[in-house]
Design a protein around this motif. Structure first.
Motif, mmCIF file in Angstrom:
data_model
loop_
_atom_site.group_PDB
_atom_site.id
_atom_site.type_symbol
_atom_site.label_atom_id
_atom_site.label_comp_id
_atom_site.label_asym_id
_atom_site.label_seq_id
_atom_site.Cartn_x
_atom_site.Cartn_y
_atom_site.Cartn_z
ATOM 1 N N ASP A 188 0.820 -1.217 0.000
ATOM 2 C CA ASP A 188 0.000 0.000 0.000
ATOM 3 C C ASP A 188 0.852 1.265 0.000
ATOM 4 O OD1 ASP A 188 -2.296 -1.546 -0.010
ATOM 5 O OD2 ASP A 188 -2.700 -1.298 2.142
ATOM 6 N N ALA A 189 2.027 1.210 0.615
ATOM 7 C CA ALA A 189 2.889 2.382 0.711
ATOM 8 C C ALA A 189 3.713 2.610 -0.555
ATOM 9 C CB ALA A 189 3.830 2.231 1.910
ATOM 10 N N SER A 190 3.730 1.641 -1.444
ATOM 11 C CA SER A 190 4.611 1.695 -2.614
ATOM 12 C C SER A 190 3.911 2.205 -3.866
ATOM 13 C CB SER A 190 5.170 0.294 -2.886
ATOM 14 O OG SER A 190 5.976 -0.104 -1.818
ATOM 15 N N SER A 191 4.730 2.714 -4.791
ATOM 16 C CA SER A 191 4.216 3.129 -6.082
ATOM 17 C C SER A 191 4.326 2.017 -7.108
ATOM 18 C CB SER A 191 4.932 4.375 -6.590
ATOM 19 O OG SER A 191 6.158 4.607 -5.998
ATOM 20 N N MET A 192 5.072 0.970 -6.776
ATOM 21 C CA MET A 192 5.287 -0.146 -7.702
ATOM 22 C C MET A 192 5.376 -1.438 -6.890
ATOM 23 S SD MET A 192 8.597 -0.787 -10.177
ATOM 24 C CE MET A 192 8.449 0.780 -10.981
ATOM 25 N N ILE A 193 4.849 -2.515 -7.449
ATOM 26 C CA ILE A 193 4.937 -3.824 -6.799
ATOM 27 C C ILE A 193 5.576 -4.798 -7.778
ATOM 28 C CG2 ILE A 193 3.648 -5.747 -5.798
ATOM 29 C CD1 ILE A 193 1.456 -3.678 -5.048
ATOM 30 N N LEU A 194 6.649 -5.459 -7.333
ATOM 31 C CA LEU A 194 7.303 -6.474 -8.156
ATOM 32 C C LEU A 194 6.538 -7.791 -7.950
ATOM 33 C CD1 LEU A 194 11.073 -5.717 -7.439
ATOM 34 C CD2 LEU A 194 9.667 -4.921 -9.346
ATOM 35 N N THR A 195 5.795 -8.203 -8.934
ATOM 36 C CA THR A 195 4.931 -9.366 -8.774
ATOM 37 C C THR A 195 5.706 -10.653 -8.559
ATOM 38 O OG1 THR A 195 4.765 -9.618 -11.164
ATOM 39 C CG2 THR A 195 3.019 -8.351 -10.071
ATOM 40 N N ASP A 196 6.980 -10.694 -8.998
ATOM 41 C CA ASP A 196 7.783 -11.908 -8.821
ATOM 42 C C ASP A 196 8.897 -11.730 -7.783
ATOM 43 O OD1 ASP A 196 9.509 -10.249 -10.164
ATOM 44 O OD2 ASP A 196 9.903 -11.616 -11.818
#
Length: 174
Positions: free
Chosen positions: A162-170
């Protein structure tokens, strides 16, 4: 060598008796176990790519300084042990002193969530664009402070995501 060490001990107690905190005294030492949590295989190449692109990779961790520096050396973040400091040292610095020192440090060990924010702010106040990766609840505030917060999609907590602008799905930094 950056190994995590656990001491193993035991104590015989009467069967059926509840175990209490007092049973943790007078234990019989059995030995030590050393474990390694090795860096991910792709991390060394990713660090090399960052450096070639003009990006300074920095490690900020709650781990012990010895563990952190051993891992940082393996993946190419740390060249000189003098580039590593602990949270206790950061605590003693004013924001201005931290800002002056921040570019000379590659590894921050035993840091608190508040110190992570101070480190990110110090880099930003030097005119740098800061990207930060993280996966834990304790990373949330610094991920939010960073110009680009990057959370791990598999191992990351909801707070980090929630705090991030990007999520690394792997969860793969490279």
């Amino acid at each position: 060598n950056g190994l995590r060490v656990l001491a193993i001990a035991y104590k015989e107690v009467r069967e059926g008796r509840p175990i209490t905190v007092f049973d943790e005294r007078d234990l019989i030492f059995v030995g030590l176990i050393a474990m390694m949590d090795p860096p991910r295989k792709e991390s060394k190449a990713a660090v090399e790519s960052c450096i070639k692109a003009g990006i300074k990779p920095v490690m900020i961790t709650g781990d012990h300084k010895i563990t952190a520096t051993a891992i940082a050396k393996q993946i190419g973040i740390l060249q000189d042990p003098s580039e590593a400091i602990e949270g206790a040292e950061i605590e003693g610095l004013t924001d201005r002193e931290l800002q002056e020192k921040v570019q000379d440090v590659s590894v921050y060990a035993r840091v608190t969530p508040e110190q992570k924010i101070r480190i990110v702010k110090a880099w930003q106040e030097k005119g740098n664009v800061v990207a930060m990766t993280g996966d834990g609840v304790n990373d949330g505030p610094a991920l939010k402070q960073a110009d680009i917060g990057v959370a791990m999609g598999i191992t990351g907590t909801e707070v980090a995501k929630d705090a991030s602008s990007m999520i690394l799905t792997d969860d793969n930094f490279s």
